[in-house]
Design a protein around this motif. Structure first.
Motif, mmCIF file in Angstrom:
data_model
loop_
_atom_site.group_PDB
_atom_site.id
_atom_site.type_symbol
_atom_site.label_atom_id
_atom_site.label_comp_id
_atom_site.label_asym_id
_atom_site.label_seq_id
_atom_site.Cartn_x
_atom_site.Cartn_y
_atom_site.Cartn_z
ATOM 1 N N THR A 45 0.713 -1.133 0.060
ATOM 2 C CA THR A 45 -0.080 0.025 -0.169
ATOM 3 C C THR A 45 0.801 1.231 -0.036
ATOM 4 O O THR A 45 2.032 1.283 0.156
ATOM 5 C CB THR A 45 -1.032 -0.096 1.194
ATOM 6 O OG1 THR A 45 -0.050 0.086 2.427
ATOM 7 C CG2 THR A 45 -1.943 -1.091 1.232
ATOM 8 N N TYR A 46 0.210 2.238 -0.338
ATOM 9 C CA TYR A 46 0.837 3.603 -0.263
ATOM 10 C C TYR A 46 0.196 4.456 0.354
ATOM 11 O O TYR A 46 -1.199 4.906 -0.010
ATOM 12 C CB TYR A 46 1.292 4.091 -1.886
ATOM 13 C CG TYR A 46 1.870 5.596 -1.829
ATOM 14 C CD1 TYR A 46 3.103 5.711 -1.155
ATOM 15 C CD2 TYR A 46 0.925 6.731 -2.142
ATOM 16 C CE1 TYR A 46 3.808 7.136 -1.093
ATOM 17 C CE2 TYR A 46 1.628 7.902 -2.088
ATOM 18 C CZ TYR A 46 2.874 8.026 -1.631
ATOM 19 O OH TYR A 46 3.363 9.194 -1.657
ATOM 20 N N ASP A 47 0.402 5.277 1.493
ATOM 21 C CA ASP A 47 -0.377 6.063 2.205
ATOM 22 C C ASP A 47 0.100 7.716 2.070
ATOM 23 O O ASP A 47 -0.475 8.362 2.893
ATOM 24 C CB ASP A 47 -0.783 5.812 3.743
ATOM 25 C CG ASP A 47 0.738 5.352 4.439
ATOM 26 O OD1 ASP A 47 1.788 5.918 3.724
ATOM 27 O OD2 ASP A 47 0.743 5.328 5.532
ATOM 28 N N GLY A 48 0.879 7.956 1.208
ATOM 29 C CA GLY A 48 1.706 9.006 1.027
ATOM 30 C C GLY A 48 0.964 10.119 0.167
ATOM 31 O O GLY A 48 -0.298 9.680 -0.541
ATOM 32 N N GLU A 49 1.182 11.275 -0.049
ATOM 33 C CA GLU A 49 0.638 12.092 -0.934
ATOM 34 C C GLU A 49 1.058 12.107 -2.370
ATOM 35 O O GLU A 49 2.061 11.197 -2.829
ATOM 36 C CB GLU A 49 1.217 13.518 -0.514
ATOM 37 C CG GLU A 49 0.704 14.727 -1.700
ATOM 38 C CD GLU A 49 1.219 16.108 -1.265
ATOM 39 O OE1 GLU A 49 0.955 16.954 -2.114
ATOM 40 O OE2 GLU A 49 2.258 16.174 -0.398
ATOM 41 N N ILE A 50 0.239 12.111 -3.402
ATOM 42 C CA ILE A 50 0.299 12.129 -4.711
ATOM 43 C C ILE A 50 -0.106 13.123 -5.388
ATOM 44 O O ILE A 50 -1.336 13.554 -5.292
ATOM 45 C CB ILE A 50 -0.750 10.948 -5.252
ATOM 46 C CG1 ILE A 50 -0.422 9.470 -4.648
ATOM 47 C CG2 ILE A 50 -0.426 10.713 -6.877
ATOM 48 C CD1 ILE A 50 -1.588 8.360 -4.939
ATOM 49 N N VAL A 51 0.660 13.677 -6.138
ATOM 50 C CA VAL A 51 0.561 15.026 -7.207
ATOM 51 C C VAL A 51 0.390 14.761 -8.478
ATOM 52 O O VAL A 51 1.230 14.173 -9.137
ATOM 53 C CB VAL A 51 1.898 15.798 -6.871
ATOM 54 C CG1 VAL A 51 1.316 17.101 -7.544
ATOM 55 C CG2 VAL A 51 1.701 16.338 -5.411
ATOM 56 N N VAL A 52 -0.669 14.947 -9.023
ATOM 57 C CA VAL A 52 -0.859 14.814 -10.578
ATOM 58 C C VAL A 52 -0.826 16.088 -11.177
ATOM 59 O O VAL A 52 -1.407 17.095 -11.039
ATOM 60 C CB VAL A 52 -2.432 14.426 -10.752
ATOM 61 C CG1 VAL A 52 -2.326 14.152 -12.343
ATOM 62 C CG2 VAL A 52 -2.768 13.075 -10.056
ATOM 63 N N ALA A 53 0.404 16.235 -12.046
ATOM 64 C CA ALA A 53 0.808 17.418 -12.550
ATOM 65 C C ALA A 53 0.650 17.619 -14.127
ATOM 66 O O ALA A 53 1.065 16.695 -14.702
ATOM 67 C CB ALA A 53 2.103 17.673 -12.500
#
Length: 289
Positions: free
Chosen positions: A95-103
């Motif tokens: 799993t990944y629980d960090g921030e995701i930035v869609v640029a």
């Protein structure tokens, strides 16, 4: 006399072959292919005038009892028994629980890359280890004959500090944002590693698509060959999913999202999660002991 006897026996042969051909096949696809010859073998035995009488079984039952799977040597009755339920999955999903930035714009991409570059720059986010990032790419797959390969649509970059308490995944939509100066500089920066499975192939695609060369490419498949001399224990070759199982003890969720439209106006939630997970998994496998 001989010809009359052969003509009289012919309907019986057809009937027997029909009975046996209608019997259940082995559950295994491989066994099923190997069992194609079984009806003819069984029919030969059934044509023995004494077979049914000696066994005391009706003709149809005898056909099923004699038919065996040539691959596993079990009766077809055993082969077609309900398959046991699959074993419970012993590994948890990664799993990944960090921030995701869609640029999606040039400005958003440059701002996101500035945050990626902050990892490992000695500003408290991490050490020099944070300069190496998980890397992956996606592009639209066309099923139209002669359409050729589409250009790269999405670049995924995952970064984290040493203890993974701070992490970030950037999804750069370069088909809309374009190749900014900052992005080109980051790709060419030999002090910042780009690690992933088949990342060498991704680097070659960037050259094909944009004439852009990638520096410090860290191929996970080559790294796996160095770390694990015995090779992949569960398959002939490594994949990112198998490396996750072996190095992290986690299952990497995979589905058909990879074949979806990465050029749509807005990415779907499942696309965002899928893309972020591949880059994050690459970084974790690279850092695994």
């Amino acid at each position: 006399g001989l010809m009359r006897r052969r003509r009289a026996r012919a309907p019986r042969i057809v009937t027997v072959l029909g009975l046996v051909a209608g019997a259940p096949h082995c559950a295994s696809p491989i066994h099923r292919r190997r069992a194609r010859a079984v009806p003819f073998m069984t029919a030969y035995l059934l044509l023995n005038r004494t077979a049914s009488a000696r066994s005391g079984l009706p003709l149809a039952e005898l056909a099923s009892s004699l038919a065996t799977c040539l691959a596993c040597r079990r009766s077809l009755e055993e082969c077609t028994a309900p398959a046991p339920l699959a074993r419970a999955k012993t590994l948890e999903d990664l799993t990944y629980d960090g921030e995701i930035v869609v640029a999606s714009s040039a400005e958003a991409l440059d701002e996101a890359l500035a945050r990626i570059e902050a990892f490992g720059d000695g500003d408290g986010n991490g050490s020099a280890r944070g300069r190496d990032c998980g890397f992956d790419m996606e592009w639209k797959v066309s099923f139209k004959k002669g359409s050729g390969e589409a250009k790269t649509s999405l670049v995924q970059i995952a970064a984290a500090n040493d203890d993974l308490s701070e992490k970030l995944v950037v999804l750069g939509r370069i088909h809309t944002a374009g190749l900014t100066r900052r992005f080109k500089r980051w790709i060419r920066d030999s002090t910042r590693g780009k690690t992933g499975f088949n990342v060498r192939g991704d680097a070659k695609k960037l050259i094909r698509d944009f004439g852009l060369e990638t520096s410090r490419v860290i191929e996970l498949s080559a790294l796996a060959r160095e770390r694990y001399e015995g090779g992949c224990p569960s398959a002939p070759s490594w994949s990112l999913a198998r490396l996750c199982e072996h190095a992290l003890g986690k299952t990497l969720p995979k589905d058909k999202t990879r074949m979806s439209n990465w050029e749509r106006e807005e990415l779907k939630e499942e696309q965002i999660k899928y893309a972020a997970m591949d880059a994050w998994a690459s970084l974790l496998v690279y850092r695994a002991p």
